[in-house]
Scaffold this motif. Sequence first.
Motif, PDB file in Angstrom:
ATOM      1  N   LEU A  28      -7.408  17.721  -0.639  1.00 30.52           N
ATOM      2  CA  LEU A  28      -6.817  17.936  -1.933  1.00 30.52           C
ATOM      3  C   LEU A  28      -7.732  18.427  -3.010  1.00 30.52           C
ATOM      4  O   LEU A  28      -8.961  17.985  -2.998  1.00 30.52           O
ATOM      5  N   PRO A  29      -7.426  19.280  -4.094  1.00 28.44           N
ATOM      6  CA  PRO A  29      -8.547  19.618  -4.949  1.00 28.44           C
ATOM      7  C   PRO A  29      -9.084  18.672  -5.560  1.00 28.44           C
ATOM      8  O   PRO A  29      -8.365  17.542  -6.151  1.00 28.44           O
ATOM      9  N   VAL A  30     -10.381  18.855  -6.039  1.00 28.41           N
ATOM     10  CA  VAL A  30     -11.005  17.865  -7.102  1.00 28.41           C
ATOM     11  C   VAL A  30     -10.075  17.673  -8.210  1.00 28.41           C
ATOM     12  O   VAL A  30      -9.796  18.560  -8.834  1.00 28.41           O
ATOM     13  N   ARG A  35      -5.063  12.818  -5.243  1.00 30.14           N
ATOM     14  CA  ARG A  35      -6.158  11.998  -4.676  1.00 30.14           C
ATOM     15  C   ARG A  35      -5.980  10.452  -4.976  1.00 30.14           C
ATOM     16  O   ARG A  35      -6.507   9.874  -4.298  1.00 30.14           O
ATOM     17  N   ARG A  36      -5.715  10.294  -6.170  1.00 30.54           N
ATOM     18  CA  ARG A  36      -5.414   8.971  -6.508  1.00 30.54           C
ATOM     19  C   ARG A  36      -4.535   8.313  -5.978  1.00 30.54           C
ATOM     20  O   ARG A  36      -4.781   6.916  -5.399  1.00 30.54           O
ATOM     21  N   GLU A  37      -3.332   8.990  -5.652  1.00 30.19           N
ATOM     22  CA  GLU A  37      -2.310   8.348  -4.652  1.00 30.19           C
ATOM     23  C   GLU A  37      -2.835   7.921  -3.240  1.00 30.19           C
ATOM     24  O   GLU A  37      -2.535   7.036  -2.626  1.00 30.19           O
ATOM     25  N   VAL A  38      -3.413   8.917  -2.805  1.00 33.62           N
ATOM     26  CA  VAL A  38      -4.039   8.811  -1.516  1.00 33.62           C
ATOM     27  C   VAL A  38      -5.083   7.523  -1.505  1.00 33.62           C
ATOM     28  O   VAL A  38      -5.236   6.786  -0.536  1.00 33.62           O
ATOM     29  N   ALA A  39      -5.951   7.572  -2.334  1.00 35.43           N
ATOM     30  CA  ALA A  39      -6.829   6.686  -2.446  1.00 35.43           C
ATOM     31  C   ALA A  39      -6.287   5.041  -2.437  1.00 35.43           C
ATOM     32  O   ALA A  39      -6.978   4.135  -2.227  1.00 35.43           O
ATOM     33  N   GLU A  83     -15.625  -3.741  -0.190  1.00 33.10           N
ATOM     34  CA  GLU A  83     -14.723  -4.193  -1.160  1.00 33.10           C
ATOM     35  C   GLU A  83     -15.215  -3.994  -2.515  1.00 33.10           C
ATOM     36  O   GLU A  83     -14.471  -3.726  -3.414  1.00 33.10           O
ATOM     37  N   GLU A  84     -16.693  -3.978  -2.513  1.00 33.61           N
ATOM     38  CA  GLU A  84     -17.139  -3.798  -3.992  1.00 33.61           C
ATOM     39  C   GLU A  84     -16.938  -2.262  -4.430  1.00 33.61           C
ATOM     40  O   GLU A  84     -16.541  -1.939  -5.454  1.00 33.61           O
ATOM     41  N   LEU A  85     -16.978  -1.270  -3.583  1.00 34.76           N
ATOM     42  CA  LEU A  85     -16.635   0.043  -3.734  1.00 34.76           C
ATOM     43  C   LEU A  85     -15.042   0.295  -4.040  1.00 34.76           C
ATOM     44  O   LEU A  85     -14.845   0.869  -4.923  1.00 34.76           O
ATOM     45  N   LEU A  86     -14.449  -0.389  -3.081  1.00 31.29           N
ATOM     46  CA  LEU A  86     -12.925  -0.212  -3.224  1.00 31.29           C
ATOM     47  C   LEU A  86     -12.760  -0.711  -4.771  1.00 31.29           C
ATOM     48  O   LEU A  86     -11.777   0.015  -5.780  1.00 31.29           O
ATOM     49  N   LYS A  87     -13.095  -2.005  -5.261  1.00 39.90           N
ATOM     50  CA  LYS A  87     -12.905  -2.511  -6.850  1.00 39.90           C
ATOM     51  C   LYS A  87     -13.494  -1.296  -7.716  1.00 39.90           C
ATOM     52  O   LYS A  87     -12.622  -1.222  -8.808  1.00 39.90           O
ATOM     53  N   GLU A  88     -14.359  -0.852  -7.660  1.00 42.51           N
ATOM     54  CA  GLU A  88     -14.852   0.045  -8.486  1.00 42.51           C
ATOM     55  C   GLU A  88     -14.129   1.684  -8.440  1.00 42.51           C
ATOM     56  O   GLU A  88     -13.865   2.021  -9.547  1.00 42.51           O
ATOM     57  N   LEU A  89     -13.521   1.697  -7.346  1.00 49.02           N
ATOM     58  CA  LEU A  89     -12.468   2.804  -7.337  1.00 49.02           C
ATOM     59  C   LEU A  89     -11.152   2.464  -7.869  1.00 49.02           C
ATOM     60  O   LEU A  89     -10.274   3.358  -8.538  1.00 49.02           O
ATOM     61  N   GLU A  90     -10.860   1.316  -7.753  1.00 53.85           N
ATOM     62  CA  GLU A  90      -9.514   0.785  -8.143  1.00 53.85           C
ATOM     63  C   GLU A  90      -9.073   1.335  -9.610  1.00 53.85           C
ATOM     64  O   GLU A  90      -9.922   1.086 -10.478  1.00 53.85           O
ATOM     65  N   GLY A  91      -7.864   1.977  -9.779  1.00 53.52           N
ATOM     66  CA  GLY A  91      -7.579   2.374 -10.993  1.00 53.52           C
ATOM     67  C   GLY A  91      -8.433   3.647 -11.584  1.00 53.52           C
ATOM     68  O   GLY A  91      -7.784   4.073 -12.642  1.00 53.52           O
ATOM     69  N   ARG A  92      -9.447   4.008 -11.071  1.00 52.10           N
ATOM     70  CA  ARG A  92     -10.067   5.233 -11.648  1.00 52.10           C
ATOM     71  C   ARG A  92      -9.334   6.590 -11.398  1.00 52.10           C
ATOM     72  O   ARG A  92      -8.801   6.638 -10.249  1.00 52.10           O
ATOM     73  N   ARG A 177       2.726  -6.816  -7.412  1.00 54.53           N
ATOM     74  CA  ARG A 177       2.042  -5.743  -8.369  1.00 54.53           C
ATOM     75  C   ARG A 177       2.291  -4.297  -7.914  1.00 54.53           C
ATOM     76  O   ARG A 177       2.584  -3.374  -8.683  1.00 54.53           O
ATOM     77  N   ASP A 178       2.196  -4.085  -6.637  1.00 52.18           N
ATOM     78  CA  ASP A 178       2.337  -2.741  -6.100  1.00 52.18           C
ATOM     79  C   ASP A 178       4.069  -2.361  -6.341  1.00 52.18           C
ATOM     80  O   ASP A 178       4.222  -1.358  -6.679  1.00 52.18           O
ATOM     81  N   LEU A 179       4.851  -3.365  -6.176  1.00 50.29           N
ATOM     82  CA  LEU A 179       6.187  -2.997  -6.308  1.00 50.29           C
ATOM     83  C   LEU A 179       6.589  -2.681  -7.681  1.00 50.29           C
ATOM     84  O   LEU A 179       7.211  -1.655  -7.936  1.00 50.29           O
ATOM     85  N   LEU A 180       6.063  -3.347  -8.697  1.00 51.70           N
ATOM     86  CA  LEU A 180       6.196  -3.215 -10.130  1.00 51.70           C
ATOM     87  C   LEU A 180       5.514  -1.759 -10.608  1.00 51.70           C
ATOM     88  O   LEU A 180       6.257  -1.337 -11.589  1.00 51.70           O
ATOM     89  N   SER A 181       4.597  -1.650 -10.098  1.00 56.85           N
ATOM     90  CA  SER A 181       3.700  -0.393 -10.606  1.00 56.85           C
ATOM     91  C   SER A 181       3.963   0.831  -9.742  1.00 56.85           C
ATOM     92  O   SER A 181       3.790   2.045 -10.207  1.00 56.85           O
ATOM     93  N   GLY A 182       4.694   0.732  -8.582  1.00 55.23           N
ATOM     94  CA  GLY A 182       5.025   1.961  -7.955  1.00 55.23           C
ATOM     95  C   GLY A 182       4.202   2.316  -7.074  1.00 55.23           C
ATOM     96  O   GLY A 182       3.978   3.235  -6.168  1.00 55.23           O
ATOM     97  N   ARG A 183       2.818   1.345  -6.939  1.00 53.52           N
ATOM     98  CA  ARG A 183       1.813   1.815  -6.196  1.00 53.52           C
ATOM     99  C   ARG A 183       1.905   1.921  -4.584  1.00 53.52           C
ATOM    100  O   ARG A 183       2.553   0.635  -3.992  1.00 53.52           O
ATOM    101  N   GLY A 184       1.348   2.804  -3.802  1.00 52.38           N
ATOM    102  CA  GLY A 184       1.834   2.729  -2.427  1.00 52.38           C
ATOM    103  C   GLY A 184       3.063   3.216  -2.187  1.00 52.38           C
ATOM    104  O   GLY A 184       3.335   3.114  -0.799  1.00 52.38           O
TER     105      GLY A 184
END
Length: 186
Positions: A28-30, A35-39, A83-92, A177-184
Amino acid sequence: MGHGGNVIEELTVDHREVDALFARIEILPVGDSRRREVADELTMELVRHSVAEEMHLYPAVREHVEDGDSIADKELADHAAVEELLKELEGRPADDGRFDDLVARLRLAVGEHVRDEEGRLFPLLAAACTNEVLDVLGDRVRAAKKTAPTRPHPSAPDTPPAGRILAPGLGLVDRARDLLSGRGGH
């Protein structure tokens, strides 16, 4: 490849699915919001996979494999770094300047971990366990992934019994939380 079979087959399928998710992000383009959805999908898969390994694979490695304690400890340290990297990536957002760097660092860390598991840990486990034990572990890992958390929780315990007790509760909260936010849900 489908899920099922012994623990090694199950986790190897997970590894290939994670590789495919990284590839989907990279094509996907930068800055593309997809890209956030796939992340998010990648994070969900990695967290479920890691929790299942922590609950069932690593205790089996400790029990059955010579020098299993040090092998399991090394794998748990790998998980903590991911997991630390995932936490830093979360929501970015995907257009955040750190997003691509974090995905690249994550891919490197996960790739090294997978190579170590598939090249060293899995052969040692296969040599030390009967097919029946490996099949039972596969069933347990599949069951654990169904109730595991879907978001990174770096401060949560990663070893039994605390990890086994807390993981389903964290998983329930995460899925709500995922259900409420539509995440995933893509």
